[in-house]
Design a protein around this motif. Structure first.
Motif, PDB file in Angstrom:
ATOM      1  N   ALA A 143       0.840  -1.199   0.000  1.00  0.00           N
ATOM      2  CA  ALA A 143       0.000   0.000   0.000  1.00  0.00           C
ATOM      3  C   ALA A 143       0.876   1.251   0.000  1.00  0.00           C
ATOM      4  N   SER A 144       0.555   2.186  -0.895  1.00  0.00           N
ATOM      5  CA  SER A 144       1.338   3.418  -0.982  1.00  0.00           C
ATOM      6  C   SER A 144       0.454   4.566  -1.452  1.00  0.00           C
ATOM      7  N   THR A 145       0.966   5.775  -1.274  1.00  0.00           N
ATOM      8  CA  THR A 145       0.281   6.986  -1.722  1.00  0.00           C
ATOM      9  C   THR A 145       1.285   7.887  -2.437  1.00  0.00           C
ATOM     10  N   GLY A 146       0.745   8.766  -3.278  1.00  0.00           N
ATOM     11  CA  GLY A 146       1.562   9.823  -3.863  1.00  0.00           C
ATOM     12  C   GLY A 146       1.466  11.039  -2.960  1.00  0.00           C
ATOM     13  N   LEU A 147       2.598  11.519  -2.463  1.00  0.00           N
ATOM     14  CA  LEU A 147       2.640  12.629  -1.510  1.00  0.00           C
ATOM     15  C   LEU A 147       3.275  13.846  -2.180  1.00  0.00           C
ATOM     16  N   VAL A 148       2.528  14.953  -2.199  1.00  0.00           N
ATOM     17  CA  VAL A 148       3.029  16.215  -2.746  1.00  0.00           C
ATOM     18  C   VAL A 148       2.877  17.281  -1.679  1.00  0.00           C
ATOM     19  N   ARG A 149       3.977  17.966  -1.375  1.00  0.00           N
ATOM     20  CA  ARG A 149       3.943  19.097  -0.453  1.00  0.00           C
ATOM     21  C   ARG A 149       4.575  20.300  -1.137  1.00  0.00           C
ATOM     22  N   LEU A 150       3.966  21.462  -0.951  1.00  0.00           N
ATOM     23  CA  LEU A 150       4.550  22.679  -1.495  1.00  0.00           C
ATOM     24  C   LEU A 150       4.207  23.868  -0.613  1.00  0.00           C
ATOM     25  N   ARG A 151       4.983  24.931  -0.799  1.00  0.00           N
ATOM     26  CA  ARG A 151       4.715  26.197  -0.117  1.00  0.00           C
ATOM     27  C   ARG A 151       4.470  27.259  -1.187  1.00  0.00           C
ATOM     28  N   ALA A 152       3.343  27.966  -1.062  1.00  0.00           N
ATOM     29  CA  ALA A 152       2.961  28.998  -2.022  1.00  0.00           C
ATOM     30  C   ALA A 152       3.071  30.364  -1.358  1.00  0.00           C
ATOM     31  N   THR A 153       3.658  31.320  -2.072  1.00  0.00           N
ATOM     32  CA  THR A 153       3.818  32.682  -1.568  1.00  0.00           C
ATOM     33  C   THR A 153       3.290  33.652  -2.610  1.00  0.00           C
ATOM     34  N   LEU A 154       2.337  34.490  -2.219  1.00  0.00           N
ATOM     35  CA  LEU A 154       1.758  35.486  -3.122  1.00  0.00           C
ATOM     36  C   LEU A 154       2.271  36.860  -2.720  1.00  0.00           C
ATOM     37  N   VAL A 155       2.840  37.587  -3.691  1.00  0.00           N
ATOM     38  CA  VAL A 155       3.402  38.898  -3.395  1.00  0.00           C
ATOM     39  C   VAL A 155       2.861  39.935  -4.375  1.00  0.00           C
ATOM     40  N   GLU A 156       2.849  41.173  -3.897  1.00  0.00           N
ATOM     41  CA  GLU A 156       2.524  42.334  -4.726  1.00  0.00           C
ATOM     42  C   GLU A 156       3.847  42.994  -5.085  1.00  0.00           C
ATOM     43  N   ARG A 157       4.058  43.221  -6.363  1.00  0.00           N
ATOM     44  CA  ARG A 157       5.312  43.845  -6.797  1.00  0.00           C
ATOM     45  C   ARG A 157       5.119  45.338  -6.971  1.00  0.00           C
ATOM     46  N   THR A 158       5.976  46.103  -6.321  1.00  0.00           N
ATOM     47  CA  THR A 158       5.904  47.552  -6.367  1.00  0.00           C
ATOM     48  C   THR A 158       7.282  48.103  -6.734  1.00  0.00           C
ATOM     49  N   PRO A 159       7.359  49.380  -7.091  1.00  0.00           N
ATOM     50  CA  PRO A 159       8.677  49.972  -7.391  1.00  0.00           C
ATOM     51  C   PRO A 159       9.654  49.883  -6.226  1.00  0.00           C
ATOM     52  N   LEU A 160       9.126  49.734  -5.009  1.00  0.00           N
ATOM     53  CA  LEU A 160       9.990  49.648  -3.832  1.00  0.00           C
ATOM     54  C   LEU A 160      10.354  48.210  -3.480  1.00  0.00           C
ATOM     55  N   GLY A 161       9.819  47.253  -4.216  1.00  0.00           N
ATOM     56  CA  GLY A 161      10.120  45.851  -3.949  1.00  0.00           C
ATOM     57  C   GLY A 161       8.856  45.034  -3.765  1.00  0.00           C
ATOM     58  N   ASP A 162       9.051  43.768  -3.414  1.00  0.00           N
ATOM     59  CA  ASP A 162       7.920  42.862  -3.235  1.00  0.00           C
ATOM     60  C   ASP A 162       7.302  43.026  -1.853  1.00  0.00           C
ATOM     61  N   SER A 163       5.967  42.998  -1.830  1.00  0.00           N
ATOM     62  CA  SER A 163       5.228  43.075  -0.569  1.00  0.00           C
ATOM     63  C   SER A 163       4.458  41.782  -0.371  1.00  0.00           C
ATOM     64  N   LEU A 164       4.690  41.111   0.748  1.00  0.00           N
ATOM     65  CA  LEU A 164       4.050  39.833   1.016  1.00  0.00           C
ATOM     66  C   LEU A 164       2.557  40.012   1.241  1.00  0.00           C
ATOM     67  N   LEU A 165       1.754  39.249   0.500  1.00  0.00           N
ATOM     68  CA  LEU A 165       0.302  39.254   0.677  1.00  0.00           C
ATOM     69  C   LEU A 165      -0.167  38.055   1.487  1.00  0.00           C
ATOM     70  N   ALA A 166       0.353  36.877   1.170  1.00  0.00           N
ATOM     71  CA  ALA A 166      -0.083  35.664   1.869  1.00  0.00           C
ATOM     72  C   ALA A 166       0.900  34.536   1.575  1.00  0.00           C
ATOM     73  N   GLN A 167       0.941  33.593   2.479  1.00  0.00           N
ATOM     74  CA  GLN A 167       1.771  32.398   2.289  1.00  0.00           C
ATOM     75  C   GLN A 167       1.067  31.217   2.950  1.00  0.00           C
ATOM     76  N   ARG A 168       1.137  30.060   2.280  1.00  0.00           N
ATOM     77  CA  ARG A 168       0.499  28.878   2.845  1.00  0.00           C
ATOM     78  C   ARG A 168       1.221  27.624   2.364  1.00  0.00           C
ATOM     79  N   SER A 169       1.275  26.627   3.223  1.00  0.00           N
ATOM     80  CA  SER A 169       1.818  25.322   2.858  1.00  0.00           C
ATOM     81  C   SER A 169       0.673  24.353   2.566  1.00  0.00           C
ATOM     82  N   PHE A 170       0.861  23.523   1.573  1.00  0.00           N
ATOM     83  CA  PHE A 170      -0.130  22.536   1.163  1.00  0.00           C
ATOM     84  C   PHE A 170       0.504  21.154   1.212  1.00  0.00           C
ATOM     85  N   SER A 171      -0.281  20.151   1.590  1.00  0.00           N
ATOM     86  CA  SER A 171       0.167  18.767   1.584  1.00  0.00           C
ATOM     87  C   SER A 171      -1.012  17.873   1.230  1.00  0.00           C
TER      88      SER A 171
END
Length: 205
Positions: A140-168
Motif C-alpha cells: 500500500a502506498s500513496t503519492g505525496l506532494v507538499r509545497l509552499r505557495a507565496t503570493l506577493v505584490e510587486r511595487t517599485p519599492l520591492g515585493d510586498s508579502l500578501l499571503a503564504q500557505r503550505s499545502f500537503s
C-alpha cells in the motif's frame, strides 16, 4: 568459427532504457471544475518557475520512501524516470489549472507588461518540498506532494508579502510500483492545484 560465436554470445545485453512518464492530460474532474468557473474573469497572475529546494537540480528519478522501514531514505526506481524534472511537471499543471480562470504569465513577461500597461500582476512563487511515493506497507502506498505557495505584490519599492500557505496532499496509488506511484502523484498534484486555486480566491482580491 565456434570460438567467435562463443565470444559474441558472452557479450552483455544492451542496457534497458528507463521508461519515461509525465502527468498525461489533465483529469476530467479538474477540467470540469475549471470550465464551470470560466465565466469568472479574474485579474492576471504571474507564476514564477517552481523551485525545488533540497531536490537534485535537473533530476528526473521517480523516488519513493518506505515509511514502515526507513522513512528518511529516498530510493529511486531503477527503470522509471520523469520526462522532465518534477518541478517543471508541477509548474505546467499549475498553469493548466490556474489558467482556466485567469491569464497566467511568466515572471519576466508580467514585468514587461507592467512597464507598458500599469501595475504588475501579483506574483505567485511556489516551492516544491516533497514529491514522492510513500509506502505505508509493501502493498500500500500513496503519492505525496507538499509545497509552499507565496503570493506577493510587486511595487517599485520591492515585493510586498500578501499571503503564504503550505499545502500537503496524498492520493492512493493503484499499484505498488512505479506506474502506480506516477498515477498517484499526478492525482495529488491535480488536487493540490485545485486547492491552490481556491486559496487564491480568498487572498487574491
Amino acid at each position: 568459427m565456434f570460438l567467435a560465436l562463443g565470444a559474441c554470445s558472452a557479450l552483455p545485453d544492451k542496457p534497458l532504457r528507463a521508461t519515461q512518464y509525465d502527468f498525461g492530460p489533465a483529469t476530467a474532474t479538474a477540467t470540469a471544475t475549471a470550465s464551470v468557473a470560466t465565466t469568472a474573469s479574474l485579474p492576471p497572475l504571474a507564476l514564477a518557475d517552481v523551485e525545488a529546494p533540497g531536490m537534485s537540480d535537473g533530476g528526473t528519478a521517480i523516488v519513493y520512501r518506505l515509511a514502515y522501514a526507513d522513512a528518511q531514505q529516498l530510493r529511486p526506481y531503477a527503470q522509471a524516470r520523469w520526462s522532465v524534472p518534477p518541478a517543471q511537471l508541477v509548474g505546467q499543471r499549475l498553469r493548466d489549472v490556474l489558467g482556466q480562470r485567469r491569464a497566467v504569465l511568466g515572471a519576466s513577461d508580467s514585468a514587461g507588461l507592467a512597464r507598458t500597461s500599469g501595475p504588475a500582476p501579483r506574483l505567485l512563487r511556489v516551492e516544491l518540498l516533497e514529491f514522492t511515493q510513500l509506502f505505508q506497507s509493501p502493498a500500500a502506498s500513496t503519492g505525496l506532494v507538499r509545497l509552499r505557495a507565496t503570493l506577493v505584490e510587486r511595487t517599485p519599492l520591492g515585493d510586498s508579502l500578501l499571503a503564504q500557505r503550505s499545502f500537503s496532499l496524498q492520493r492512493p496509488a493503484p499499484s505498488a510500483d512505479a506506474p502506480g506511484g506516477v498515477r498517484a502523484l499526478a492525482a495529488a498534484t491535480d488536487a493540490l492545484a485545485q486547492a491552490l486555486d481556491a486559496w487564491l480566491d480568498t487572498v487574491g482580491r
